[in-house]
Design an enzyme around this catalytic site. Sequence first.
Site, PDB file in Angstrom:
ATOM      1  N   ARG A 139       0.851  -1.193   0.000  1.00 45.29           N
ATOM      2  CA  ARG A 139       0.000   0.000   0.000  1.00 45.29           C
ATOM      3  C   ARG A 139       0.890   1.248   0.000  1.00 45.29           C
ATOM      4  O   ARG A 139       1.232   1.780   1.053  1.00 45.29           O
ATOM      5  CB  ARG A 139      -0.954   0.006   1.200  1.00 45.29           C
ATOM      6  CG  ARG A 139      -1.959  -1.140   1.174  1.00 45.29           C
ATOM      7  CD  ARG A 139      -3.039  -0.956   2.215  1.00 45.29           C
ATOM      8  NE  ARG A 139      -3.853   0.217   1.945  1.00 45.29           N
ATOM      9  CZ  ARG A 139      -4.882   0.244   1.089  1.00 45.29           C
ATOM     10  NH1 ARG A 139      -5.201  -0.840   0.385  1.00 45.29           N
ATOM     11  NH2 ARG A 139      -5.573   1.354   0.916  1.00 45.29           N
ATOM     12  N   CYS A 279     -22.076  -6.289  -9.627  1.00 41.68           N
ATOM     13  CA  CYS A 279     -21.216  -6.582  -8.475  1.00 41.68           C
ATOM     14  C   CYS A 279     -19.915  -5.819  -8.607  1.00 41.68           C
ATOM     15  O   CYS A 279     -19.462  -5.542  -9.723  1.00 41.68           O
ATOM     16  CB  CYS A 279     -20.943  -8.089  -8.400  1.00 41.68           C
ATOM     17  SG  CYS A 279     -19.727  -8.586  -7.154  1.00 41.68           S
ATOM     18  N   ASP A 280     -19.308  -5.508  -7.477  1.00 45.91           N
ATOM     19  CA  ASP A 280     -18.048  -4.778  -7.451  1.00 45.91           C
ATOM     20  C   ASP A 280     -16.935  -5.535  -8.168  1.00 45.91           C
ATOM     21  O   ASP A 280     -16.015  -4.936  -8.722  1.00 45.91           O
ATOM     22  CB  ASP A 280     -17.651  -4.530  -5.989  1.00 45.91           C
ATOM     23  CG  ASP A 280     -16.524  -3.524  -5.848  1.00 45.91           C
ATOM     24  OD1 ASP A 280     -16.419  -2.623  -6.715  1.00 45.91           O
ATOM     25  OD2 ASP A 280     -15.759  -3.610  -4.880  1.00 45.91           O
ATOM     26  N   CYS A 353     -10.727 -22.666  -1.156  1.00 50.32           N
ATOM     27  CA  CYS A 353     -11.505 -23.737  -0.549  1.00 50.32           C
ATOM     28  C   CYS A 353     -10.785 -24.395   0.627  1.00 50.32           C
ATOM     29  O   CYS A 353     -11.367 -24.594   1.689  1.00 50.32           O
ATOM     30  CB  CYS A 353     -11.849 -24.782  -1.605  1.00 50.32           C
ATOM     31  SG  CYS A 353     -12.755 -26.213  -0.975  1.00 50.32           S
TER      32      CYS A 353
END
Length: 408
Positions: A139, A279-280, A353
Site C-alpha cells: 500500500r 457486483c463490485d 476452498c
Amino acid sequence: MSRPSARTAVHLMAKPTGAACNLACDYCFFLGKAQLYPGSSFRMSDEVLEAYVRQHLAQSGSEAVFLWQGGEPTLAGLDFYRRAVALQQRFRRPRQIVRNSLQTNGILLDDAWCAFLRRENFLVGISLDGPADRHDLYRRDKAGHGTFAKVLRAIERMAEHGVEFNILAAIHAGNEAWPLEVYRFLRDEAGARFLQFIPVVERTETGEVARRSVAPIAWGRFLIAIFDEWLRRDVGRVSVQIFEAALAAQLGAPSPVCAFAPTCGQALVLEHGGDVFMCDHFVDARHRLGNLLETPLADLAASGDLARFGQDKRDGLPAQCLACDVRFACQGECPKNRFVTSPQGGADLNYLCEGYRAFFRHVESPMRHLAAMLPATSAKIGVNAPCPCGSGRKFKRCHGAGRASLIA
C-alpha cells in the site's frame, strides 16, 4: 429490507470518483476499471448524484444506507458529500432513517473531514494491513512511498473527533504468516473494535495466481489463529466480520457477508456516470445493467439478468461443494474466486476452498455453543458456563481465564 411497492431493495455501492485513486496499491483490483471510461474526469455529476439519492431513498424501506467507495471516494471533496447529505434530507420520507458509510484509504482525512463525518454520523471503513512493514509492502502512493504513517494519523484524528470507524485489512503474501502480529496491532495500537479481513486473490493475464495472493491454507491458518485469540479474550469486545458470518450460519440467519450468502445479486455498483453493475468484482460490459438516468434503479434491481446472475452462484456449485460439510457456512464463497479446475470435472472449485474448509471446521463447535447460549443468556455468557470451545470445562477455566464474561 422491503419497499412499499413490494420489490426487494438492494445494497448499492456508489463510486463517486470511479476508479480514480491517490494511491497505487499493488493489489488493487479496481484501478484497471478506469479503462471503461477513457477520457473521463471521474467525478459524479450533480445530476447523477441527485438521481441516485432520490431513487435509492424511494426504493429503500424505513432505513436507507448509502455506501460510498472507490477508487478513493474522498477525492470527490467535502462539498460533494455536503450536497449528498442535503439531498438525502430533501428526498427522504418522513421518519425514514438515512445512514452513510465511507470506505477510504484515509490519506485526505484532516480535521475538517473528521468534523463533518462525526456531525453527519458517517461510519468510516479505513484500510490498514497491519504494522508498518506489513502495510507499506503493497500500500504505497504514486511515488512509491509507504502510507502507514498517514493512515495511522487519520485513525488518530477520527478517534479524537469521535468518528465511528472500522478497519479493513487485506491479507496477502506479505502478512499471511503473521496473524497475531496483525490482529494485535490492529486491536491494541490502532484501536480497532470492528475488523474485516479480506483475502487478496489476484490472477495474471495468463490466468495464473499472482505471487502477492494469499495462499489458501495460509488464509485458513490466519483466521484460525486470530479466532483462538478472539475466543479467549475478545468476544464481545472486538467484532470480526467473518466470525459474525460463522455465527450467523450456526443460527440459520442471513450472512452479513455477501460472499457467504447462497446467491448473489443484492450488492450493486453505481459508477460515477450513472452506470449500474451487478457486483463490485464484475464491473464490465457483460455485467452492466443500465444507467439510472435512463432506467429507474428499482427496475434495474428487478432485472431478470441480475436474478440469473445471483442464482448462478448457487446453481453452479461443483459436486465437492454440494457434498461439503461446511457448505452451510461457506456457500462456495465469491464466484470471482472459482477458477480451480476440479479433479472430478464439472464446475470449478474456489481457490480458497482449503483455507475456508479448515477455518469453518475449526470454529464449528465453538460457534455451535455460542449459538445455543445466546438466546438463553440474553447475549451474556457467565464465567461458570461451559466454554464455547467445546472442551467441557467451565469458561473461566478455559478460554475465559482472566475475563469476567464472554459476551458483554
